[in-house]
Write a protein that holds these residues in place. Sequence first.
Motif, mmCIF file in Angstrom:
data_model
loop_
_atom_site.group_PDB
_atom_site.id
_atom_site.type_symbol
_atom_site.label_atom_id
_atom_site.label_comp_id
_atom_site.label_asym_id
_atom_site.label_seq_id
_atom_site.Cartn_x
_atom_site.Cartn_y
_atom_site.Cartn_z
ATOM 1 N N MET A 145 4.272 3.124 2.281
ATOM 2 C CA MET A 145 5.672 2.423 3.083
ATOM 3 C C MET A 145 4.921 2.235 4.026
ATOM 4 S SD MET A 145 8.101 3.388 1.364
ATOM 5 C CE MET A 145 9.864 3.448 2.696
ATOM 6 N N ALA A 146 3.907 2.813 4.814
ATOM 7 C CA ALA A 146 3.545 1.683 6.275
ATOM 8 C C ALA A 146 2.559 0.509 5.456
ATOM 9 C CB ALA A 146 2.404 3.174 6.386
ATOM 10 N N LEU A 147 1.934 0.153 4.719
ATOM 11 C CA LEU A 147 1.232 -0.652 4.483
ATOM 12 C C LEU A 147 2.460 -2.034 4.077
ATOM 13 C CD1 LEU A 147 -1.478 -1.413 3.882
ATOM 14 C CD2 LEU A 147 -1.297 -0.806 1.413
ATOM 15 N N PHE A 148 3.638 -1.527 2.671
ATOM 16 C CA PHE A 148 3.987 -2.518 2.732
ATOM 17 C C PHE A 148 5.152 -2.535 3.107
ATOM 18 C CE2 PHE A 148 1.584 -0.928 -1.354
ATOM 19 C CZ PHE A 148 0.920 -2.451 -1.849
ATOM 20 N N HIS A 149 5.523 -1.958 4.412
ATOM 21 C CA HIS A 149 6.351 -2.727 5.085
ATOM 22 C C HIS A 149 6.215 -2.648 6.500
ATOM 23 C CE1 HIS A 149 9.829 -1.254 2.436
ATOM 24 N NE2 HIS A 149 9.376 0.423 1.326
ATOM 25 N N GLY A 150 5.086 -2.001 6.998
ATOM 26 C CA GLY A 150 5.111 -2.886 8.026
ATOM 27 C C GLY A 150 3.856 -3.588 8.308
ATOM 28 N N PHE A 151 3.384 -3.884 7.237
ATOM 29 C CA PHE A 151 1.985 -4.689 7.374
ATOM 30 C C PHE A 151 1.873 -5.495 5.791
ATOM 31 C CE2 PHE A 151 0.546 -0.741 9.568
ATOM 32 C CZ PHE A 151 0.333 -1.114 10.904
ATOM 33 N N LEU A 152 3.319 -5.376 5.942
ATOM 34 C CA LEU A 152 3.129 -6.527 4.115
ATOM 35 C C LEU A 152 2.208 -8.133 4.520
ATOM 36 C CD1 LEU A 152 4.324 -6.391 0.989
ATOM 37 C CD2 LEU A 152 6.493 -8.272 2.135
ATOM 38 N N PHE A 153 2.841 -8.550 5.502
ATOM 39 C CA PHE A 153 2.453 -9.925 5.917
ATOM 40 C C PHE A 153 0.854 -10.183 5.985
ATOM 41 C CE2 PHE A 153 1.940 -13.821 8.437
ATOM 42 C CZ PHE A 153 2.047 -14.958 8.103
ATOM 43 N N PRO A 154 0.379 -9.074 6.734
ATOM 44 C CA PRO A 154 -1.087 -8.910 6.911
ATOM 45 C C PRO A 154 -1.602 -9.317 5.587
ATOM 46 C CG PRO A 154 -0.192 -7.744 8.386
ATOM 47 C CD PRO A 154 0.599 -7.852 7.485
ATOM 48 N N PHE A 155 -0.620 -8.142 4.124
ATOM 49 C CA PHE A 155 -1.415 -7.730 2.990
ATOM 50 C C PHE A 155 -0.970 -8.898 2.049
ATOM 51 C CE2 PHE A 155 -0.419 -5.933 -1.274
ATOM 52 C CZ PHE A 155 -2.030 -5.253 -1.450
#
Length: 177
Positions: A145-155
């Motif tokens: 959830m943190a990776l794909f919601h909070g850091f979706l753009f950098p990913f």
Amino acid sequence: MTFEIVSFIVLAVATVATAIGVIAFKNAIHSALSLILTLLFLALFYLQLQAMFIAVVQILIYAGAIMVLFLFVVTMLAPDQNESDLQDRIPWQRIVGGLLGLVLVASLSYLLFTGAQTAGAKASSDNSLSQAVIKFHGDTQAFGMALFHGFLFPFEITSLLIIVAILGALVFGRRTN
């Protein structure tokens, strides 16, 4: 000496040896295979530290996806070789590869049709100790959830940069006859 110390020493020697192989091999494919072994040994270090998630990510992302992309680019940029010029160094390697492929298909089919993987997952999910560890340290759902919601753009930018780098390597490596 305890088992942990002996296994650490063996892993350290193997990791250093394969890391030296990365820079010592003249063939890029051999060097990449040595790097894969180095990354796998690093994953075993993570397992010794009880960092299961990091070990799995190390294997899947670095030893899996990134190295496959690297080998793809290396083979695309390799000098042209005719199929007739290539010979098998070991004449029976195709037979062994085919047999190992059949063993893999048979074992995966057995697991699929008998439902062995679901029985193991149910037994491990009922374990109260694993539930306590997840509650204390967090779980992969919170990480996702943190990776794909909070850091979706950098990913997504990182994946775009990897694709652009591969396309750039293919364009620069293209030979005009």
